[in-house]
Structures are given as C-alpha cells and as structure tokens.
Motif scaffolding. Structure first.
Motif, short mmCIF file in Angstrom:
data_model
loop_
_atom_site.label_atom_id
_atom_site.label_comp_id
_atom_site.label_asym_id
_atom_site.label_seq_id
_atom_site.Cartn_x
_atom_site.Cartn_y
_atom_site.Cartn_z
N ARG A 286 0.87 -1.19 0.08
CA ARG A 286 -0.11 0.17 0.36
C ARG A 286 1.36 1.21 0.08
NH1 ARG A 286 -4.44 -1.67 5.03
NH2 ARG A 286 -5.18 -3.25 3.56
N GLY A 287 2.41 1.48 -0.05
CA GLY A 287 2.45 2.03 0.53
C GLY A 287 2.23 3.78 1.63
N GLU A 288 2.32 2.59 2.86
CA GLU A 288 2.57 2.90 3.96
C GLU A 288 3.41 2.35 4.66
OE1 GLU A 288 -1.13 0.98 5.65
OE2 GLU A 288 -2.57 2.44 4.44
N LYS A 289 3.63 3.51 5.72
CA LYS A 289 5.23 3.47 6.57
C LYS A 289 5.32 2.35 6.79
CE LYS A 289 6.12 5.93 10.44
NZ LYS A 289 5.84 6.76 11.05
N CYS A 290 6.33 1.32 6.90
CA CYS A 290 6.29 -0.14 7.54
C CYS A 290 7.00 -0.22 8.86
CB CYS A 290 6.92 -0.73 5.84
SG CYS A 290 7.83 -3.43 6.61
N PRO A 291 5.87 -1.50 9.64
CA PRO A 291 7.05 -1.50 11.22
C PRO A 291 8.71 -2.53 11.22
CG PRO A 291 5.14 -2.24 10.75
CD PRO A 291 4.73 -1.59 9.11
N THR A 292 9.21 -2.25 11.63
CA THR A 292 10.31 -2.93 11.79
C THR A 292 10.26 -3.70 13.52
OG1 THR A 292 11.80 -1.73 12.68
CG2 THR A 292 11.96 -1.09 10.52
N LYS A 293 9.26 -3.42 13.76
CA LYS A 293 9.29 -4.09 15.20
C LYS A 293 7.93 -4.70 15.70
CE LYS A 293 13.26 -2.19 17.47
NZ LYS A 293 14.12 -3.15 17.86
N VAL A 294 7.57 -5.66 16.53
CA VAL A 294 6.75 -5.73 16.60
C VAL A 294 5.57 -4.74 17.39
CG1 VAL A 294 5.18 -7.37 18.27
CG2 VAL A 294 7.21 -8.38 16.84
N THR A 295 4.83 -4.23 17.26
CA THR A 295 3.85 -3.08 17.35
C THR A 295 2.84 -3.90 17.58
OG1 THR A 295 3.33 -2.74 15.31
CG2 THR A 295 4.93 -1.42 15.83
N ASN A 296 2.00 -1.95 18.42
CA ASN A 296 0.44 -2.42 18.70
C ASN A 296 -0.57 -2.96 17.41
OD1 ASN A 296 0.67 -2.16 21.22
ND2 ASN A 296 -0.19 -0.30 20.88
N GLN A 297 0.28 -2.37 16.44
CA GLN A 297 -0.72 -3.10 15.13
C GLN A 297 -0.20 -4.01 14.99
OE1 GLN A 297 1.26 -1.30 11.65
NE2 GLN A 297 -0.27 -1.70 10.09
N VAL A 298 0.45 -5.57 14.60
CA VAL A 298 1.08 -6.01 14.77
C VAL A 298 -0.23 -7.11 15.68
CG1 VAL A 298 2.31 -8.14 15.31
CG2 VAL A 298 3.32 -6.50 14.02
#
Lengths: 251, 251
Positions: free
Chosen positions: A125-137
DNA sequence: AGAAGGACCAGTGGTCCGTA
DNA sequence: AGAAGGACCAGTGGTCCGTA
C-alpha cells in the motif's frame, strides 16, 4: 441469549481463522507438536469450537480429561485464559492444564510471521512499514484469530526468548536445571536475565546492538529491565575494574 | 507587570542559552553567516534581549530598520514568530523581515546536533536512544534555547531538505529558477516533490531506503505526502510500462 | 493571500493491577 | 501464591487551523 450465541459464533469464526493462520504460518517451521497436544491454545480453540457446535448440533464426544470443569458451567462460551506456563525442558510437552516453554517460544515465531504479513501489506500500500512488533501487529494477530497472543504476555517473556535466540545451549541448560529443582515459571524468568547481562558484558554492553544483530530478535523492543540491568552492571564493572586497576589493591 | 517582567527575563535566559548552544553547535560547520544578519532567529533574539534590557536599564540604541513597529507597542515582550521564508539562491542572504533557504537548511543541521546530544545523554544513562528527530528532541531544543525550532515547521519542509541532501545541484537550480520567477515559498516547496519522486523512480521506489542511506537524512521521518506520491507514481509507472509491454499499443 | 506554530488527537509503548 | 491479560496512561507522530 443472543449475546452468548453471537459470542460462540465469533469464537467459532476466530477458531477457523486461526486454523488458516496456522496453515499459513506453517511455512516457517510447521505448527509444531502442539496441534495434537491438549492444553495449548490451539487445542483449546478446538475444544471451544466443539462446544460452540454442540450448542447448535448437540454432538461430539468428550476426549479431554478436563473438558467440562472449566468456566463454572455458565454455558462454556467465555473466552478462557491461556493455561499458565510451566518450566519444561526442550522437546518436552506440558501435561495437564499447562503450556510448555517450547510453546512460549513458538508464540514469538508466530508474532514474527504476523509482523512479516503486516509489513507486506504496508509495502503493497506504500504505507510506513513497521520494523518491530508493534500494537498494530498485535491487533492484526488478534483479528487473524490468534487471540492467545497479547502484548503484556509477549513483553513479559521477551528476554527469555532473547536468551533462547542468543545462546540456545545455555537456555536449554537453564530450563533443565530449573525444571529439576521444581522452580516455577517466575523464578525461571528471573534467572534468564543474568546470562544475558553476561553476554552483553562480553560485547561492549550494547544490548540494543546485540538484539539488532540477531534477525529474529531485532523485531522485539529491548525490555526496560534488561536495559537497566546491563547499565547498572556496566557501571559496577567499570568501577571495580578502575578500582582494581587504579589506586586500590585488588582482593 | 510581574508576568511581563518574568517573560522578559525568561527570554533573556533563552537568549543566553541559545548563544551557548550556537557555540556548541559551531563544531559542525560554524554558526553560518546568520549571526550578523538582521531578521534571523539569532538576531531577533538579540533584539529581544536588548528590548528586555531596555525595560530594566532604559538604554541601547535602535540600529535596525524595523525594530519597534512590531508587537503593536504592547511592551515588546511577546514571543514573536519567525520571519517567513523567501526563496533565496544558495549563499544569498534574505533582506528585510525574511529568512532565506540556507537558514532553513541550517535549522535541520541544528536539529541533528540536538539529536546527537540527546543520544549521548541517553547512552550515558543507559536509556533507549532515539534514532530520529522525535518530540523529545524538539523539547530538548526548546529547553536549550532554540525556541525558533518547532515540529510543524521542520516537518513541513523535510522534503525540501531531502532534495538539498540528495541532489544539491538540482536543489540549487530549482531555487534559482523559482527566485527568478518571483515564486513564493509555498510554490517552491511544492516543486521540491517532483525531483524526489524522480530520484525514487531511479532507485526502485523505496523512499525509506533512500532516506536511510543518507546519514543526515536518515534521522528524519519520511513525509507522508512524499511517500504517497512515490507510491502513486510507482503504480502509474508500472501500469504504463506493463501496458506498453503487454497487449496494449503504446501512444 | 501566504505562512508560522500552538495545540489537539488518534493511536503507541509500556505495564499495572483487578481477575481467575 | 503464582500467573494471564484487559485496560489504562503518559508521552508520540502527525498536522490542522486559529493566528498574525
């Protein structure tokens, strides 16, 4: 009770999604032996599904020792907690209403798989890409049916997983020793700090660099307490070495 | 008015801290020519300090063309806004109550210096260490007296600074062209996007990788709009190339 | 109208503490 | 008592919009 029926359906839905999730995650080493082990999240999901179905079709047998004495007989549709962990040695399957440490570490691998999926979606989607296990994950994992994964639990045992990653042999020996002594999970968890501090000491005390250098560990935030222990120990070590190397006599 | 007097003192304090800050930051390329230029943050601080002192000792002259027609004559102790930017070519000093683009880019270097200081403090204390210019860094900059640095402004022009970092020649040509045409800062700012998208196109569209590969740029978050433009343009480019290479005729 | 930046807001990292 | 995890909270990234 409409609410309970919906809850049962929702748990049924989660259960199916999770099985699919397990299949997808199987690419990275298989689902492990937990698929057939009573008392793990997976098996509990299956139990719950069976119970949900029993309400609808009134069928299925009772092949698990502890199947019906949970939930206080209030319908059996509450989302139950995960069984607590016990100290197991590598390869050992926890018996009874317990989960073993191989299963614990497997949860970290699952989180990694979920992160990779979130990253792929973000890149697409061209969105910013997490490098860590975040809340989003964690949110994604829950939506994907892995309701047994949650942030407090994963953060609680991160340093135990770190030791498993960085020195599997030391981790295994520690597990065997603590199992033999009959120690509980909390004691084992506490004992995981010291070997990590020792590793950090050998590598210039940079615990962040140590995490980041390991591909499976780099996706986890360094736990505050581990960071503090390394810092405190570094200062102690520096002070004692400067004392012994300086104007004080070594004893 | 006690509040106003305190405000004057506080601004005086900020001013002195800032001068010290400038001296410390001077290690990374000097304070630049702005130290003696009216209309920049630095000079305005000095003006403000002079005004503050005038309230106490009633002295000092008026050597600046626009010194006293600001602030509506209400005491002269309000924290005034920075002068707006105008499009200047490289090396050109903005005249009147304006700031030039060399000064704008200098602010990004200052933020980098503040980040490095925050990082050093964090390492010293064994705390987690920011890799980007975070809220913490902006707070630190403000406490250190750089009250002219703020998050909305820095984020607003990040992509302009990115072009300056990644292709200084193209950036300089764009500045000259927009100055010549008499364009305002907003128009120049908008025009900075396209060359960056072109750079991304040449490097596989990974704008995050491009930022991270440049040491001075890596500390800045990729602006949302730049990310979106790269994504949109990548899709357009892919579609048209697959169209021209596929079953459609190129026009 | 063009522009600077205070201040707000949704969602974060972190973990406590009411729960089982 | 030992342990799992819902839910809270301070401080974040992001940027709008009242201000000059």
């Amino acid at each position: 009770d409409t609410t309970n029926a919906l809850d049962a359906l929702s748990q049924e839905g989660l259960s199916q999604e999770q099985v699919q999730q397990e299949k997808e995650a199987a690419g990275s080493g298989g689902g492990g032996p937990w698929e057939a082990v009573p008392g793990t999240a997976l098996e509990k999901k299956k139990q719950r599904r069976r119970k949900g179905q029993r309400k609808l079709v009134d069928v299925n047998n009772m092949d698990d020792e502890n199947e019906d004495d949970e939930n206080g007989g209030s319908g059996g549709n509450e989302r139950q907690r995960e069984h607590p962990f016990i100290v197991t040695e590598p390869g050992e399957v926890a018996r009874g209403k317990k989960n073993g440490l191989d299963y614990l570490f497997h949860l970290y691998e699952q989180c990694r798989d979920f992160l990779i999926q979130v990253q792929n979606i973000a890149k697409e989607r061209g969105e910013k890409c997490p490098t860590k296990v975040t809340n989003q994950v964690f949110r994604y994992a829950k939506k994907a049916g892995a309701s047994y994964i949650n942030k407090p639990k994963m953060r609680h045992y991160v340093h135990c997983y770190a030791l498993h990653c960085l020195d599997e042999e030391a981790s295994n020996l520690l597990r065997k020793a603590f199992k033999e002594r009959g120690e509980n999970v909390g004691a084992w968890r506490q004992a995981c700090y010291q070997p990590l501090v020792a590793i950090a000491a050998r590598q210039g005390w940079d615990i962040d660099a140590i995490f980041n250098a390991h591909p499976r560990l780099a996706i986890w935030y360094v736990p505050t307490k581990l960071r503090q222990l390394c810092h405190a120990e570094r200062n102690t070590a520096t002070a004692s070495s400067s004392a012994s190397g300086g104007d004080q006599l070594p004893f």
